[in-house]
Motif scaffolding. Structure first.
Motif, mmCIF file in Angstrom:
data_model
loop_
_atom_site.group_PDB
_atom_site.id
_atom_site.type_symbol
_atom_site.label_atom_id
_atom_site.label_comp_id
_atom_site.label_asym_id
_atom_site.label_seq_id
_atom_site.Cartn_x
_atom_site.Cartn_y
_atom_site.Cartn_z
ATOM 1 N N GLU A 1 -7.191 -7.063 3.362
ATOM 2 C CA GLU A 1 -6.127 -6.235 3.936
ATOM 3 C C GLU A 1 -6.442 -4.747 3.928
ATOM 4 O O GLU A 1 -5.867 -3.980 4.687
ATOM 5 C CB GLU A 1 -4.792 -6.483 3.225
ATOM 6 N N ILE A 2 -7.390 -4.342 3.128
ATOM 7 C CA ILE A 2 -7.747 -2.917 3.059
ATOM 8 C C ILE A 2 -8.253 -2.394 4.409
ATOM 9 O O ILE A 2 -8.149 -1.198 4.690
ATOM 10 C CB ILE A 2 -8.778 -2.658 1.931
ATOM 11 N N ILE A 3 -8.737 -3.279 5.252
ATOM 12 C CA ILE A 3 -9.208 -2.892 6.591
ATOM 13 C C ILE A 3 -8.078 -2.248 7.394
ATOM 14 O O ILE A 3 -8.309 -1.344 8.186
ATOM 15 C CB ILE A 3 -9.810 -4.108 7.327
ATOM 16 N N LEU A 4 -6.850 -2.710 7.166
ATOM 17 C CA LEU A 4 -5.696 -2.155 7.891
ATOM 18 C C LEU A 4 -5.463 -0.680 7.567
ATOM 19 O O LEU A 4 -4.826 0.033 8.338
ATOM 20 C CB LEU A 4 -4.423 -2.937 7.556
ATOM 21 N N LEU A 5 -5.967 -0.253 6.415
ATOM 22 C CA LEU A 5 -5.743 1.145 6.032
ATOM 23 C C LEU A 5 -6.457 2.122 6.960
ATOM 24 O O LEU A 5 -5.998 3.253 7.121
ATOM 25 C CB LEU A 5 -6.177 1.379 4.582
ATOM 26 N N PHE A 6 -7.559 1.704 7.572
ATOM 27 C CA PHE A 6 -8.282 2.620 8.453
ATOM 28 C C PHE A 6 -7.422 3.058 9.647
ATOM 29 O O PHE A 6 -7.173 4.262 9.825
ATOM 30 C CB PHE A 6 -9.619 2.029 8.914
ATOM 31 N N PRO A 7 -6.924 2.125 10.483
ATOM 32 C CA PRO A 7 -6.082 2.604 11.584
ATOM 33 C C PRO A 7 -4.749 3.173 11.100
ATOM 34 O O PRO A 7 -4.193 4.083 11.737
ATOM 35 C CB PRO A 7 -5.875 1.366 12.461
ATOM 36 N N PHE A 8 -4.251 2.668 9.964
ATOM 37 C CA PHE A 8 -3.000 3.189 9.426
ATOM 38 C C PHE A 8 -3.148 4.654 9.030
ATOM 39 O O PHE A 8 -2.349 5.505 9.441
ATOM 40 C CB PHE A 8 -2.551 2.360 8.210
ATOM 41 N N ILE A 9 -4.156 4.968 8.262
ATOM 42 C CA ILE A 9 -4.364 6.351 7.804
ATOM 43 C C ILE A 9 -4.703 7.270 8.974
ATOM 44 O O ILE A 9 -4.185 8.388 9.062
ATOM 45 C CB ILE A 9 -5.430 6.406 6.688
ATOM 46 N N CYS A 10 -5.562 6.794 9.883
ATOM 47 C CA CYS A 10 -5.887 7.613 11.061
ATOM 48 C C CYS A 10 -4.637 7.883 11.893
ATOM 49 O O CYS A 10 -4.424 9.005 12.364
ATOM 50 C CB CYS A 10 -6.951 6.931 11.910
ATOM 51 N N GLY A 11 -3.792 6.882 12.056
ATOM 52 C CA GLY A 11 -2.553 7.055 12.804
ATOM 53 C C GLY A 11 -1.605 8.005 12.107
ATOM 54 O O GLY A 11 -0.962 8.848 12.746
ATOM 55 N N LEU A 12 -1.514 7.891 10.791
ATOM 56 C CA LEU A 12 -0.653 8.775 10.012
ATOM 57 C C LEU A 12 -1.136 10.224 10.100
ATOM 58 O O LEU A 12 -0.330 11.145 10.304
ATOM 59 C CB LEU A 12 -0.628 8.305 8.560
ATOM 60 N N ILE A 13 -2.432 10.418 10.006
ATOM 61 C CA ILE A 13 -3.007 11.760 10.161
ATOM 62 C C ILE A 13 -2.679 12.299 11.557
ATOM 63 O O ILE A 13 -2.309 13.464 11.717
ATOM 64 C CB ILE A 13 -4.531 11.745 9.911
#
Length: 141
Positions: free
Chosen positions: A33-45
């Protein structure tokens, strides 16, 4: 004062959408599930600083001037990004807490929405348009 609306070249919007789709697929395949953090963090930024790192990185690979591509409305993309960050965040939270139905529901929704947008129909655009129509009708009454 004729201000030109801010836009994003379509290939960069598509890149962001593909990153979301592939991240969800990789998460499902690898169960990481850590893979989801990449688009999540980029989107949040992107939402906080108005610069999405995926789009910023992709801009370096454009072959033509950004204005030569079909433009996508910046404000619309911000609205869509709110929806995707929300879904990715809930999906990730679902995985972390073992809430499988929540995890699968929200990752499926965001992956489908991104893929359908790649195919040409933007669900977020439709939602925003309907909301704007509602606000307009409400202001006229």
């Amino acid at each position: 004062m004729n201000k030109k609306p801010k836009s994003i070249p379509r290939p960069l919007v598509r890149l962001n959408q593909w990153v979301i789709v592939f991240s969800v697929l990789l998460t499902w395949i690898t169960q990481q599930e850590i893979i989801l953090l990449f688009p999540f963090i980029c989107g949040l930024i992107g939402l906080i600083f108005k610069v999405n790192p995926i789009i910023a990185a992709g801009r370096k690979f454009l072959r033509k001037a950004p204005s030569a591509y079909i433009p996508e409305d910046f404000d619309q993309q911000q609205f869509n990004q709110v929806i995707s960050v929300f879904c990715l965040g809930l999906g990730y939270t679902g995985y972390i807490f073992g809430w499988t139905i929540i995890a699968w529901t929200f990752t499926t929704m965001v992956a489908l929405a991104a893929f359908i947008a790649i195919l040409g129909f933007c669900i977020g655009c439709y939602i925003r348009f309907q909301w704007q129509q509602y606000q307009y009708r409400k202001s006229m009454s």
